[in-house]
Design a protein around this motif. Structure first.
Motif, PDB file in Angstrom:
ATOM      1  N   HIS A   1       8.191 -11.085   7.814  1.00  0.00           N
ATOM      2  CA  HIS A   1       8.013 -10.287   6.394  1.00  0.00           C
ATOM      3  C   HIS A   1       7.022  -9.054   6.694  1.00  0.00           C
ATOM      4  CE1 HIS A   1      12.148 -10.863   5.325  1.00  0.00           C
ATOM      5  NE2 HIS A   1      11.547 -12.072   4.870  1.00  0.00           N
ATOM      6  N   PRO A   2       6.642  -8.585   7.876  1.00  0.00           N
ATOM      7  CA  PRO A   2       4.529  -7.631   7.471  1.00  0.00           C
ATOM      8  C   PRO A   2       4.866  -6.846   6.569  1.00  0.00           C
ATOM      9  CG  PRO A   2       6.503  -7.236   9.632  1.00  0.00           C
ATOM     10  CD  PRO A   2       6.951  -8.379   8.555  1.00  0.00           C
ATOM     11  N   GLU A   3       6.043  -6.561   5.693  1.00  0.00           N
ATOM     12  CA  GLU A   3       5.955  -5.777   4.921  1.00  0.00           C
ATOM     13  C   GLU A   3       5.602  -6.333   3.508  1.00  0.00           C
ATOM     14  OE1 GLU A   3       9.893  -7.561   4.212  1.00  0.00           O
ATOM     15  OE2 GLU A   3       8.295  -6.682   5.755  1.00  0.00           O
ATOM     16  N   LEU A   4       5.292  -7.756   3.429  1.00  0.00           N
ATOM     17  CA  LEU A   4       5.037  -8.379   2.558  1.00  0.00           C
ATOM     18  C   LEU A   4       3.444  -8.069   2.369  1.00  0.00           C
ATOM     19  CD1 LEU A   4       6.224 -12.045   2.408  1.00  0.00           C
ATOM     20  CD2 LEU A   4       6.731  -9.168   0.528  1.00  0.00           C
ATOM     21  N   GLN A   5       2.332  -7.811   3.783  1.00  0.00           N
ATOM     22  CA  GLN A   5       0.875  -7.396   2.906  1.00  0.00           C
ATOM     23  C   GLN A   5       0.821  -6.618   1.905  1.00  0.00           C
ATOM     24  OE1 GLN A   5      -0.727  -7.618   6.613  1.00  0.00           O
ATOM     25  NE2 GLN A   5       0.666  -8.125   8.007  1.00  0.00           N
ATOM     26  N   SER A   6       1.368  -5.516   2.300  1.00  0.00           N
ATOM     27  CA  SER A   6       1.479  -4.434   1.151  1.00  0.00           C
ATOM     28  C   SER A   6       1.836  -4.889  -0.498  1.00  0.00           C
ATOM     29  CB  SER A   6       2.603  -2.953   0.909  1.00  0.00           C
ATOM     30  OG  SER A   6       4.168  -4.189   0.690  1.00  0.00           O
ATOM     31  N   VAL A   7       2.179  -6.130  -0.784  1.00  0.00           N
ATOM     32  CA  VAL A   7       2.113  -7.242  -2.069  1.00  0.00           C
ATOM     33  C   VAL A   7       0.700  -7.760  -2.093  1.00  0.00           C
ATOM     34  CG1 VAL A   7       3.221  -8.372  -3.923  1.00  0.00           C
ATOM     35  CG2 VAL A   7       4.333  -5.939  -2.671  1.00  0.00           C
ATOM     36  N   LEU A   8       0.680  -8.216  -0.959  1.00  0.00           N
ATOM     37  CA  LEU A   8       0.053  -9.614  -1.231  1.00  0.00           C
ATOM     38  C   LEU A   8      -1.472  -8.737  -1.008  1.00  0.00           C
ATOM     39  CD1 LEU A   8       1.434 -12.277   1.464  1.00  0.00           C
ATOM     40  CD2 LEU A   8       1.719 -12.353  -1.118  1.00  0.00           C
ATOM     41  N   TRP A   9      -2.120  -8.306  -0.577  1.00  0.00           N
ATOM     42  CA  TRP A   9      -3.350  -7.914   0.011  1.00  0.00           C
ATOM     43  C   TRP A   9      -3.944  -6.985  -1.525  1.00  0.00           C
ATOM     44  CZ3 TRP A   9      -7.530  -8.820   2.454  1.00  0.00           C
ATOM     45  CH2 TRP A   9      -6.966  -8.976   3.609  1.00  0.00           C
ATOM     46  N   PRO A  10      -3.109  -6.633  -2.187  1.00  0.00           N
ATOM     47  CA  PRO A  10      -3.829  -6.599  -3.908  1.00  0.00           C
ATOM     48  C   PRO A  10      -3.594  -7.418  -4.847  1.00  0.00           C
ATOM     49  CG  PRO A  10      -1.578  -4.290  -2.731  1.00  0.00           C
ATOM     50  CD  PRO A  10      -2.232  -5.968  -2.125  1.00  0.00           C
ATOM     51  N   ALA A  11      -2.876  -8.241  -4.808  1.00  0.00           N
ATOM     52  CA  ALA A  11      -2.927  -9.174  -5.431  1.00  0.00           C
ATOM     53  C   ALA A  11      -3.752 -10.237  -5.311  1.00  0.00           C
ATOM     54  CB  ALA A  11      -1.052  -9.975  -5.659  1.00  0.00           C
TER      55      ALA A  11
ATOM     56  N   GLY B   1       9.340   3.552  -6.348  1.00  0.00           N
ATOM     57  CA  GLY B   1      10.675   4.309  -6.178  1.00  0.00           C
ATOM     58  C   GLY B   1      10.844   4.717  -5.964  1.00  0.00           C
ATOM     59  N   ALA B   2      12.406   4.950  -6.974  1.00  0.00           N
ATOM     60  CA  ALA B   2      13.025   5.931  -6.745  1.00  0.00           C
ATOM     61  C   ALA B   2      12.749   7.682  -6.583  1.00  0.00           C
ATOM     62  CB  ALA B   2      14.365   6.143  -7.831  1.00  0.00           C
ATOM     63  N   ALA B   3      12.183   7.814  -7.665  1.00  0.00           N
ATOM     64  CA  ALA B   3      11.312   9.191  -7.365  1.00  0.00           C
ATOM     65  C   ALA B   3       9.776   9.155  -7.128  1.00  0.00           C
ATOM     66  CB  ALA B   3      12.047  10.135  -8.619  1.00  0.00           C
ATOM     67  N   PRO B   4       9.754   9.208  -6.284  1.00  0.00           N
ATOM     68  CA  PRO B   4       8.122   8.926  -5.860  1.00  0.00           C
ATOM     69  C   PRO B   4       7.312  10.374  -6.560  1.00  0.00           C
ATOM     70  CG  PRO B   4       9.416   8.297  -3.535  1.00  0.00           C
ATOM     71  CD  PRO B   4      10.225   8.649  -5.202  1.00  0.00           C
ATOM     72  N   LEU B   5       6.335  10.179  -6.953  1.00  0.00           N
ATOM     73  CA  LEU B   5       5.329  11.068  -7.180  1.00  0.00           C
ATOM     74  C   LEU B   5       5.029  12.093  -5.681  1.00  0.00           C
ATOM     75  CD1 LEU B   5       3.876   9.606 -10.459  1.00  0.00           C
ATOM     76  CD2 LEU B   5       6.148  10.446 -10.225  1.00  0.00           C
ATOM     77  N   LEU B   6       4.506  10.992  -5.285  1.00  0.00           N
ATOM     78  CA  LEU B   6       3.603  12.036  -4.176  1.00  0.00           C
ATOM     79  C   LEU B   6       4.089  11.489  -2.991  1.00  0.00           C
ATOM     80  CD1 LEU B   6       0.392  11.287  -5.144  1.00  0.00           C
ATOM     81  CD2 LEU B   6       1.546  13.375  -5.209  1.00  0.00           C
ATOM     82  N   ASP B   7       4.373  11.941  -1.639  1.00  0.00           N
ATOM     83  CA  ASP B   7       5.161  11.406  -0.537  1.00  0.00           C
ATOM     84  C   ASP B   7       3.528  11.638   0.679  1.00  0.00           C
ATOM     85  OD1 ASP B   7       6.227  11.290   1.860  1.00  0.00           O
ATOM     86  OD2 ASP B   7       6.163  13.025   2.598  1.00  0.00           O
ATOM     87  N   LEU B   8       3.421  10.229   0.785  1.00  0.00           N
ATOM     88  CA  LEU B   8       1.685  10.163   1.476  1.00  0.00           C
ATOM     89  C   LEU B   8       2.547   8.664   2.313  1.00  0.00           C
ATOM     90  CD1 LEU B   8      -0.454   8.887  -1.755  1.00  0.00           C
ATOM     91  CD2 LEU B   8       0.101  11.016  -0.135  1.00  0.00           C
ATOM     92  N   PRO B   9       1.336   8.715   3.370  1.00  0.00           N
ATOM     93  CA  PRO B   9       1.611   7.885   4.428  1.00  0.00           C
ATOM     94  C   PRO B   9       1.254   5.964   3.698  1.00  0.00           C
ATOM     95  CG  PRO B   9       0.311   9.231   5.223  1.00  0.00           C
ATOM     96  CD  PRO B   9       0.136   9.710   4.087  1.00  0.00           C
ATOM     97  N   GLY B  10       2.170   5.099   4.829  1.00  0.00           N
ATOM     98  CA  GLY B  10       2.026   4.128   4.072  1.00  0.00           C
ATOM     99  C   GLY B  10       0.916   3.717   4.225  1.00  0.00           C
ATOM    100  N   TRP B  11       0.040   3.927   5.049  1.00  0.00           N
ATOM    101  CA  TRP B  11      -0.884   2.836   5.608  1.00  0.00           C
ATOM    102  C   TRP B  11      -2.448   3.648   4.481  1.00  0.00           C
ATOM    103  CZ3 TRP B  11      -4.859   6.328   6.030  1.00  0.00           C
ATOM    104  CH2 TRP B  11      -4.293   7.709   6.868  1.00  0.00           C
ATOM    105  N   LEU B  12      -1.978   4.883   3.640  1.00  0.00           N
ATOM    106  CA  LEU B  12      -2.845   5.378   3.298  1.00  0.00           C
ATOM    107  C   LEU B  12      -3.655   4.844   1.471  1.00  0.00           C
ATOM    108  CD1 LEU B  12      -5.401   7.737   2.927  1.00  0.00           C
ATOM    109  CD2 LEU B  12      -2.870   8.233   1.733  1.00  0.00           C
ATOM    110  N   PRO B  13      -2.770   3.805   0.746  1.00  0.00           N
ATOM    111  CA  PRO B  13      -3.477   3.233  -0.395  1.00  0.00           C
ATOM    112  C   PRO B  13      -3.914   1.946   0.090  1.00  0.00           C
ATOM    113  CG  PRO B  13      -1.069   3.778  -0.820  1.00  0.00           C
ATOM    114  CD  PRO B  13      -1.258   4.455   0.895  1.00  0.00           C
TER     115      PRO B  13
END
Length: 201
Positions: free
Chosen positions: A121-131, A48-60
């Motif tokens: 587009h490897p960044e799609l994994q962050s959406v495709l894996w959860p869904a 989001g525009a104003a993230p609530l947390l600053d976490l590494p991208g791999w953590l979620p």
């Protein structure tokens, strides 16, 4: 005169197999629920525009994956414990359902890695894996609920499959919030209802 002798029916030499015990899904539900809340919640909080947390991208994704693996292991153990005393056809059904988890997630892995590689587009994994994982788990719950005549399990599968795929229409962080709240909340409710279902049995 002729005499007739009545023969007694043969007595079975073995006891009929008992039906398997009910599968206790509470531990698996809690593990999957934590995976949704922590994994998707962390992803939502970092987007989001104003993230609530600053976490590494791999953590979620790591939190989600750890919860899913733990949940699958707990679900498998619960199914194996419930198979004690099952007939041969029932035991076979349980084994096939267990193997379906491995097959389904292997196919999901191949589909996501292949698709993101072809599209570059490897960044799609962050959406495709959860869904994708929500869809796969939901469909497996549908199959298990139908085989075991467990309406709660079946209903949870319907909710997860529909919610996970419908969330794809949303952009981050709304996409992750829907999964975290909708999926995590459904698992929390299912764990409570599972306790009641087992007590009623």
């Amino acid at each position: 005169m002729s005499s007739h002798t009545t023969l007694a029916p043969p007595v079975a030499s073995h006891h009929p197999a008992r039906r398997p015990r009910e599968v206790d899904n509470r531990a698996a539900y809690v593990s999957f629920g934590l995976a949704y809340v922590l994994g998707h919640g962390a992803a939502a909080a970092t987007h989001g525009a104003a993230p609530l947390l600053d976490l590494p991208g791999w953590l979620p994704l790591a939190l989600l994956g750890l919860g899913l693996v733990t949940g699958i292991a707990l679900a498998t153990l619960a199914a194996l414990r419930a198979q004690h005393g099952a007939t041969a056809p029932e035991a076979l059904s349980g084994k096939l359902l267990g193997a379906a988890w491995i097959t389904a997630f292997t196919a999901l892995f191949l589909a996501i890695t292949g698709l993101t590689s072809v599209l570059d587009h490897p960044e799609l994994q962050s959406v495709l894996w959860p869904a994708g994982s929500g869809l796969v788990v939901g469909l497996l719950y549908l199959a298990e609920g139908a085989v075991r005549r467990n309406v709660l399990h079946y209903s949870l599968g319907v909710w997860l499959a529909i919610t996970s795929t419908a969330a794809l229409a949303l952009a981050a962080p709304a996409f992750y919030w829907v999964l975290a709240i909708g999926g995590g909340g459904a698992y929390a409710l299912a764990a409570a209802l599972e306790h009641r279902r087992l007590r009623a049995r």
